[in-house]
Every structure is written in structure tokens, then in C-alpha cells.
Design an enzyme around this catalytic site. Sequence first.
Site, PDB file in Angstrom:
ATOM      1  CE  LYS B  96      -2.931   2.729   2.945  1.00  0.00           C
ATOM      2  NZ  LYS B  96      -3.394   2.902   4.311  1.00  0.00           N
ATOM      3  N   GLY B 157      -7.536   8.874  10.825  1.00  0.00           N
ATOM      4  CA  GLY B 157      -7.738   8.845  12.276  1.00  0.00           C
ATOM      5  C   GLY B 157      -8.834   9.761  12.785  1.00  0.00           C
ATOM      6  CB  ALA B 183      -7.999   7.476   5.603  1.00  0.00           C
ATOM      7  N   GLY B 184     -10.631   7.541   7.660  1.00  0.00           N
ATOM      8  CA  GLY B 184     -11.710   8.436   8.061  1.00  0.00           C
ATOM      9  C   GLY B 184     -13.040   7.780   8.352  1.00  0.00           C
ATOM     10  CG  ASN B 205      -6.078   1.511  13.210  1.00  0.00           C
ATOM     11  OD1 ASN B 205      -5.737   2.588  13.678  1.00  0.00           O
ATOM     12  ND2 ASN B 205      -5.868   0.379  13.836  1.00  0.00           N
ATOM     13  CB  THR B 206      -8.978   5.450  14.058  1.00  0.00           C
ATOM     14  OG1 THR B 206      -7.669   5.602  13.505  1.00  0.00           O
ATOM     15  CG2 THR B 206      -9.110   6.323  15.272  1.00  0.00           C
TER      16      THR B 206
END
Lengths: 64, 256
Positions: B96, B157, B183-184, B205-206
Site C-alpha cells: 500500500k 484517524g 481513512a476516516g 483502524n481507528t
Amino acid sequence: MVKINGEHVNAAGQSVSQYLASTACNPIRIVIELNGEILPREKYDTTVLADGDQLEIISFMGGG
Amino acid sequence: MNNDKLIIGGHEFHSRFILGSGKYSLKLIEAAVKDAGAEIITLAVRRANTQEKENILDYIPKGVTLLPNTSGARTAEEAVRIARLARALGCGDFVKIEIMRDSKYLLPDNQETIRATEILAKEGFVVMPYMYPDLNAARDLVNAGAATIMPLASPIGSNKGLATRDFIQILIDEIDLPIIVDAGIGKPSQACEAMEMGAAAIMANTALATAGDLPMMSSAFRQAIEAGRKAYLAGLGRVLTRGASASDPLTGFLRD
């Protein structure tokens, strides 16, 4: 002195294998870059560190 | 649905959830694999802690595809170096690409990402570039040999969801590669919406790592992603631009 992961270490004269044995690293979990070039595993025994060498010991971490 | 596979670089996946291992904990990886069904997990490439025997690979179940990222790279050259090191670690050809010059908002540099994609695709990597959703850049990534396109939904994040919704939709409509929203994404409803729009997969992830109950949130994400995918395959009902349309019969009223 050999620069290993950014720190000066008194490792000149040792083979890469000998140096790794003095660490906690599991050799199958790392990759080594010597002076900017990836060092194949089969060369760890025969590659002797010299003064001024730059060694990077790299592994996977959590990320992304 | 059972034949609905996600194909990336010739590899087949059944799960459409990708875990960013981030500030990893064993608990997160366990929950993501067991409860969210993740088959792909990202990893970062860093200087090893030579005093530490433990390694993240010891905690990732067999059969999970590793997706090393090039985080920390500020240029295409740095990303290429990291990708080659990752491949030398012997965990496959996936990479990635993450290239950031901006450390405040952590926004990807599309131009450098295109350059790195071109170099690494030629070297046989399965290249999955993280990018700011821009159609021209996405087309360049396709030409450079990308295997998927990974546009951001909102800053890394942030858990803020689909701030770039309309631009991701353009990529889904115009680009002939899997679009993986990365992301996000902060909650299952946002993951579901992206999947309804036709995204091929979600990376997060977050959203999991900062949730109250990790396994329960992982399972909620799995269900949301599956529901969104099903809705997309089913074809969403139409939306009226104005007025109403009765869903009850317009005859046989109980009067007159």
C-alpha cells in the site's frame, strides 16, 4: 564504529550473523540493508562489518 | 453472494474489510480477524527494536494477507525503498503506497504516489495506492499499473466519515478497478453507505481501535459492510426529485 539503526555501535570485525546473535532479533522476522543495499540472508554469515558501515535492521510493526 | 469475491492482483478475498493494524494490539488483530472477518491486514515497515524478540507477525493468523504500507515516505523514492524492504521480509508482493509531505493533515501526495506506483508495478508488486480522491490522479494511477485505488473518506484517524463522498462516487463510476475507501471511516453506517455506493471494500483502524467494545464494533462493521454490499448488488430503489409516490393501492377506498 558501525552505524546500526542510527546509533554508533562497536561491531566492526563481526559478521552480520555474529552481530545479530548479540541482539534479541529473530533473523527470519527482519531484513537488513547494508550501506543502502538489501543484504540477502545467505550472506549474513560471510559479510563482515567494517568501520563506517551503515546497517539498517528493519521489521514489520503495527501501522496503516 | 457466496460467489461475490473481491479480486486484487489476481488474489481472491471473501471479506471486504481491511484492517489497518495501526497502534496494534493483539486484541485489535484478534477482533478484526474473528469478528470483522478481515483477510488483509496492513503493516508498517520500521527500524527493528533489537532488544525485543516479539514481532507483530507472531500475532497474525496464517492465511491473512499482509499489506505492508510505505508510511513514513515523503517521496516516491523513499516509498520504493520501503516497498523493496517489505518484499525482502518475505511476506508477498502486496504494497500500500502512502506518501505524505504534510504532517499536519497527513494528506497523501498524489503526484509522488503515481510515480511510485509506476516503478513498483513494473517490479511486479501488487500496488494499492492511498490517494486523495481526484479523478485525473486516479486515471494516472490506473495507467501506472495500480491494482486498486484507495481514496480517503476524511483525514486519517478522524472518524469523520465520508467527507469526500461525491468524489469517491466519481471514482467508483469512472475507474475500472476496485475502489477501497481508506481513512476516516468512523462508524458502521458510514462503511455501509460507502459500500452501497459501490465501493469494493473498506479499510479502517481507528474506528475499531477507539471503540468502547472492540469485538462488538468489529462485528458491527462486518454486518454493515455486508449489508451495504448486498444493497449495492441488489440495486438501490429510485429517489424522487420531488413529490410523492403512493405505495398503497389507489382503489378500493372505504368511502362512497
